[in-house]
Design a protein around this motif. Structure first.
Motif, PDB file in Angstrom:
ATOM      1  N   SER A  10       1.675  -4.176  -0.440  1.00  0.00           N
ATOM      2  CA  SER A  10       1.093  -2.765  -0.437  1.00  0.00           C
ATOM      3  C   SER A  10       1.188  -2.152   0.810  1.00  0.00           C
ATOM      4  O   SER A  10       1.556  -2.883   1.810  1.00  0.00           O
ATOM      5  N   ASP A  11       1.218  -0.733   0.900  1.00  0.00           N
ATOM      6  CA  ASP A  11       1.168  -0.116   2.340  1.00  0.00           C
ATOM      7  C   ASP A  11       0.260  -0.600   3.288  1.00  0.00           C
ATOM      8  O   ASP A  11       0.740  -0.848   4.332  1.00  0.00           O
ATOM      9  N   SER A  12      -0.994  -1.175   2.767  1.00  0.00           N
ATOM     10  CA  SER A  12      -1.910  -1.678   3.873  1.00  0.00           C
ATOM     11  C   SER A  12      -1.616  -2.993   4.438  1.00  0.00           C
ATOM     12  O   SER A  12      -1.984  -3.611   5.396  1.00  0.00           O
ATOM     13  N   GLU A  13      -0.670  -3.866   3.507  1.00  0.00           N
ATOM     14  CA  GLU A  13      -0.427  -5.131   3.801  1.00  0.00           C
ATOM     15  C   GLU A  13       0.915  -5.334   4.808  1.00  0.00           C
ATOM     16  O   GLU A  13       1.304  -6.412   5.020  1.00  0.00           O
ATOM     17  N   ASP A  15       2.718  -4.161   7.424  1.00  0.00           N
ATOM     18  CA  ASP A  15       2.900  -4.577   8.760  1.00  0.00           C
ATOM     19  C   ASP A  15       2.672  -5.927   8.966  1.00  0.00           C
ATOM     20  O   ASP A  15       3.272  -6.908   9.390  1.00  0.00           O
ATOM     21  N   SER A  16       1.485  -6.556   8.263  1.00  0.00           N
ATOM     22  CA  SER A  16       0.993  -7.831   8.560  1.00  0.00           C
ATOM     23  C   SER A  16       2.079  -8.835   7.883  1.00  0.00           C
ATOM     24  O   SER A  16       2.562  -9.938   8.372  1.00  0.00           O
ATOM     25  N   THR A  17       2.275  -8.669   6.701  1.00  0.00           N
ATOM     26  CA  THR A  17       3.268  -9.464   5.634  1.00  0.00           C
ATOM     27  C   THR A  17       4.693  -9.352   5.893  1.00  0.00           C
ATOM     28  O   THR A  17       5.326 -10.455   5.889  1.00  0.00           O
ATOM     29  N   ASN A  65       2.584   2.933  -3.544  1.00  0.00           N
ATOM     30  CA  ASN A  65       2.629   2.765  -2.089  1.00  0.00           C
ATOM     31  C   ASN A  65       3.606   3.674  -1.529  1.00  0.00           C
ATOM     32  O   ASN A  65       4.744   3.292  -1.034  1.00  0.00           O
ATOM     33  N   ALA A  67       3.692   5.556   1.187  1.00  0.00           N
ATOM     34  CA  ALA A  67       3.545   5.579   2.761  1.00  0.00           C
ATOM     35  C   ALA A  67       4.870   4.923   3.371  1.00  0.00           C
ATOM     36  O   ALA A  67       5.590   5.441   4.318  1.00  0.00           O
ATOM     37  N   THR A  68       5.076   3.573   3.097  1.00  0.00           N
ATOM     38  CA  THR A  68       5.818   2.869   3.611  1.00  0.00           C
ATOM     39  C   THR A  68       7.344   3.407   3.270  1.00  0.00           C
ATOM     40  O   THR A  68       8.089   3.421   4.237  1.00  0.00           O
ATOM     41  N   LYS A  71       8.089   5.877   5.316  1.00  0.00           N
ATOM     42  CA  LYS A  71       8.348   5.607   6.928  1.00  0.00           C
ATOM     43  C   LYS A  71       9.926   5.371   6.992  1.00  0.00           C
ATOM     44  O   LYS A  71      10.415   5.618   8.066  1.00  0.00           O
TER      45      LYS A  71
END
Length: 109
Positions: A10-13, A15-17, A65, A67-68, A71
């Motif tokens: 997802s968008d929230s995951e 960057d970390s994933t 999702n 946002a990503t 971007k």
């Protein structure tokens, strides 16, 4: 049948994933209504098994999702982006064959 080796991000995951991952990551930006996205699904699943432990294969639903994809300037799906070290290595837009996806992945390993 979908592979359990493909992760859904997802968008929230993201960057970390993906960006923060030590392994290269191939992200398939797709939507459930997209015919070409469905057409390459089996190849994506096969590649996840073939490159397990070497490359992370992820899928992101662009409808859920936004946002990503925004971007990264994604305007058409499927779009597959290969990341290594948090940077974009290459990308492909449109339905392509498994061999072309294998060649894309090999750029990062």
């Amino acid at each position: 049948m979908a592979s359990d080796k493909v992760i859904h991000v997802s968008d929230s995951e993201f960057d970390s994933t993906v960006i923060g991952n030590a392994l290269p990551c191939l992200v398939d930006f797709w939507a459930p209504w997209c015919g070409p996205c469905k057409a390459i699904g089996p190849a994506i699943d096969e590649l996840a098994g073939e490159f397990e432990g070497k490359v992370v294969i992820a899928k992101m639903n662009v409808d859920d999702n936004p946002a990503t994809p925004g971007k990264f300037g994604i305007r058409a799906i499927p779009t597959l982006i290969l990341f290594k070290g948090g940077e974009v290595v290459d990308q492909i837009t449109g339905a392509v064959g498994k061999t072309q996806l294998q060649e894309l992945i090999k750029k990062a390993i």
